[in-house]
Design a protein around this motif. Structure first.
Motif, short mmCIF file in Angstrom:
data_model
loop_
_atom_site.label_atom_id
_atom_site.label_comp_id
_atom_site.label_asym_id
_atom_site.label_seq_id
_atom_site.Cartn_x
_atom_site.Cartn_y
_atom_site.Cartn_z
N GLN A 1 0.85 -1.20 0.00
CA GLN A 1 0.00 0.00 0.00
C GLN A 1 0.89 1.25 0.00
OE1 GLN A 1 -0.45 -2.78 1.71
NE2 GLN A 1 -2.53 -3.05 2.46
N LYS A 2 1.94 1.22 0.82
CA LYS A 2 2.83 2.39 0.89
C LYS A 2 3.50 2.64 -0.46
CE LYS A 2 3.84 1.84 5.82
NZ LYS A 2 4.83 1.39 6.83
N ALA A 3 3.92 1.56 -1.12
CA ALA A 3 4.57 1.71 -2.44
C ALA A 3 3.59 2.29 -3.46
CB ALA A 3 5.14 0.37 -2.91
N LEU A 4 2.32 1.83 -3.39
CA LEU A 4 1.32 2.36 -4.33
C LEU A 4 1.09 3.86 -4.12
CD1 LEU A 4 -1.45 -0.42 -4.44
CD2 LEU A 4 0.24 0.11 -6.21
N LYS A 5 1.36 4.33 -2.90
CA LYS A 5 1.18 5.77 -2.62
C LYS A 5 2.47 6.55 -2.84
CE LYS A 5 -2.31 5.16 0.96
NZ LYS A 5 -2.45 5.26 2.42
N ALA A 6 3.53 5.85 -3.25
CA ALA A 6 4.82 6.54 -3.48
C ALA A 6 5.24 6.44 -4.94
CB ALA A 6 5.90 5.94 -2.57
N GLY A 7 4.28 6.08 -5.83
CA GLY A 7 4.61 6.07 -7.26
C GLY A 7 4.37 4.76 -7.97
N ALA A 8 4.16 3.65 -7.24
CA ALA A 8 3.99 2.35 -7.91
C ALA A 8 2.60 2.22 -8.53
CB ALA A 8 4.26 1.22 -6.92
N ASN A 9 2.50 1.36 -9.57
CA ASN A 9 1.21 1.19 -10.26
C ASN A 9 0.96 -0.24 -10.73
OD1 ASN A 9 3.18 1.28 -12.35
ND2 ASN A 9 1.58 1.81 -13.84
N VAL A 10 1.72 -1.20 -10.18
CA VAL A 10 1.57 -2.60 -10.61
C VAL A 10 1.68 -3.49 -9.37
CG1 VAL A 10 2.74 -4.49 -11.87
CG2 VAL A 10 2.59 -2.22 -12.92
N ILE A 11 0.92 -4.62 -9.38
CA ILE A 11 1.13 -5.66 -8.35
C ILE A 11 1.18 -7.00 -9.07
CG2 ILE A 11 0.17 -6.85 -6.34
CD1 ILE A 11 -0.85 -4.35 -5.26
N MET A 12 2.03 -7.89 -8.58
CA MET A 12 2.21 -9.19 -9.23
C MET A 12 1.78 -10.33 -8.31
SD MET A 12 5.87 -8.26 -10.98
CE MET A 12 6.32 -9.90 -11.40
N PRO A 13 0.48 -10.61 -8.22
CA PRO A 13 0.05 -11.71 -7.35
C PRO A 13 0.55 -13.06 -7.88
CG PRO A 13 -1.79 -10.28 -7.92
CD PRO A 13 -0.66 -9.92 -8.84
N ASN A 14 0.76 -13.96 -6.94
CA ASN A 14 1.30 -15.28 -7.26
C ASN A 14 0.18 -16.20 -7.74
OD1 ASN A 14 2.84 -17.65 -7.14
ND2 ASN A 14 4.05 -16.78 -5.49
N VAL A 15 0.35 -16.83 -8.89
CA VAL A 15 -0.64 -17.81 -9.35
C VAL A 15 -0.01 -19.20 -9.47
CG1 VAL A 15 -2.11 -16.09 -10.49
CG2 VAL A 15 -0.34 -17.23 -11.83
N THR A 16 1.18 -19.37 -8.91
CA THR A 16 1.84 -20.68 -8.91
C THR A 16 1.00 -21.66 -8.11
OG1 THR A 16 3.91 -19.45 -8.81
CG2 THR A 16 4.05 -21.82 -8.36
N PRO A 17 0.83 -22.92 -8.60
CA PRO A 17 0.08 -23.89 -7.80
C PRO A 17 0.65 -23.98 -6.38
CG PRO A 17 0.55 -24.79 -9.98
CD PRO A 17 1.27 -23.48 -9.88
#
Ligand code: SAM
Ligand code: FES
Length: 343
Positions: A280-296
């Motif tokens: 959340q802090k990174a999204l408020k400091a300029g980030a715009n992507v998240i990479m959720p894990n979909v590995t089994p």
């Protein structure tokens, strides 16, 4: 500081001294001013969308011995796995059905997946699902990069980890900094969207090194940049070193957003591991992507680059729901397109 921020927001250009000054801010109020400037720049160039990438960690075999990494070949205690090509394709198709429009295929440097095998996987995924494919499989030959691009790969992610050559050498036995940079240039020249990045808090790294890292990303023309804190892994030689500082990661994300205003910057999993509200802090400091894990699930706990990695017990559907909640909690929206730098 205000004069530097004004310049950054006007020209998106800062020199090394100015970057060092921003990275050296240690006053909480001033840090918030930096993050706010980066957040405004992100809003101006990219709007509120946060793009999701479904991450498949398909092999934890690695021929390299990076001193910080939990899946280094020297870690003899780790059970190794490889997800077979047809299963990787199946997992990607499931991720597509969950709504992902970008799949990231990541592994250690594993020669089992030759150029031919990777092309088979890439073609299979493109037939099964309407997704952009990002590869994150390390250093390969120019020919492999070319063939994988022709097979349909769209983007490539490979951090240079640190731009300090001495430090790079110490941390990466038998690897060559120049080769890694050449690979990144080859990848870019072949028309991939280029992802790179670095670790914060490596033992011996200075704030000047981090400024150089940021400038190197600009020079390489990176389309996406991942910055994560170093987190010591107990089964590596760096087990007793200190973790990288989350504040420094956030400052680096913010500076990067100011000078590369329209690139994709993930709120990395390592940031979420070092602090429960890190993403959340990174999204408020300029980030715009998240990479959720979909590995089994059965493989997740075996891909621990660092200890305490989040989401190793969550199934892909729960993870997606959780991340969508996180995005909304900071007043943002979930991107629905491919979310590339070039559309
Ligand atoms: N083998 C590919 C490569 O070299 O690009 C991709 C996999 S590699 C394990 C993915 C990333 O994990 C690395 O680029 C590194 O920055 C990160 N990583 C590895 N060990 C870490 C640690 N102890 N703390 C934080 N990040 C780590
Ligand atoms: Fe995976 Fe929260 S992001 S469970």
């Amino acid at each position: 500081m205000v004069d530097i921020l004004d310049k950054a927001m006007r020209s998106h250009d800062l020199d090394k001294c100015e970057i060092v000054r921003l990275l050296s801010i240690d006053d909480g109020v001033q840090q918030e001013v930096l993050f706010k400037a980066a957040d405004e720049t992100r809003q101006q160039y990219l709007g509120t969308d946060v793009h999701l990438r479904g991450l498949i960690e398909f092999s934890n075999y690695c021929m390299n011995d990076c001193m910080y990494c939990g899946i280094r070949r020297g870690n003899r205690t780790l059970e190794r796995y490889r997800i077979q090509p047809d299963e990787v394709i199946k997992v990607a198709a499931q991720a597509y059905r969950l709504g992902y429009r970008t799949i990231v295929l990541q592994s250690g440097e594993d020669g089992y997946y030759t150029g031919d095998v990777m092309c088979y996987i890439i073609r299979g995924i493109k037939e099964a699902a309407d997704v952009a494919i990002t590869l994150s499989i390390g250093e390969r030959s120019y020919d492999d990069y070319k063939r994988m691009k022709e097979a349909g790969a769209d983007r490539y992610l490979m951090r240079f980890e640190t731009s300090n050559r001495e430090l790079y050498k110490k941390l990466h036995p038998r690897m060559d900094f120049d080769n890694r940079i050449q690979c990144l240039k080859d990848i870019k020249s072949l028309g991939y969207e280029l992802g790179s990045g670095f670790l914060v808090g490596l033992p011996g790294q200075t704030v000047e090194d981090i400024a150089d890292d940021i400038l190197l990303l600009k020079e390489l023309g990176a389309d996406m940049v991942g910055i994560g804190p170093f987190i010591p892994h107990p089964d590596t030689p760096l087990r007793s070193c200190n973790s990288g500082s989350l504040d420094m990661v956030l400052k680096a994300v913010a500076v990067l957003r100011l000078i590369m205003p329209d690139i994709n910057i993930p709120a990395t999993t390592a940031v979420g591991t070092s602090d429960p509200f890190g993403r959340q802090k990174a999204l408020k400091a300029g980030a715009n992507v998240i990479m959720p894990n979909v590995t089994p699930l059965e493989y997740r706990q075996l891909y621990q680059l660092y200890p305490g990695k989040i989401c190793i017990g969550e199934n892909p559907q729960d993870c997606r729901i959780c991340v969508e909640g996180l995005i909304r909690s900071v007043g943002r929206t979930v991107g629905t397109g491919y979310g590339g730098h070039n559309g």
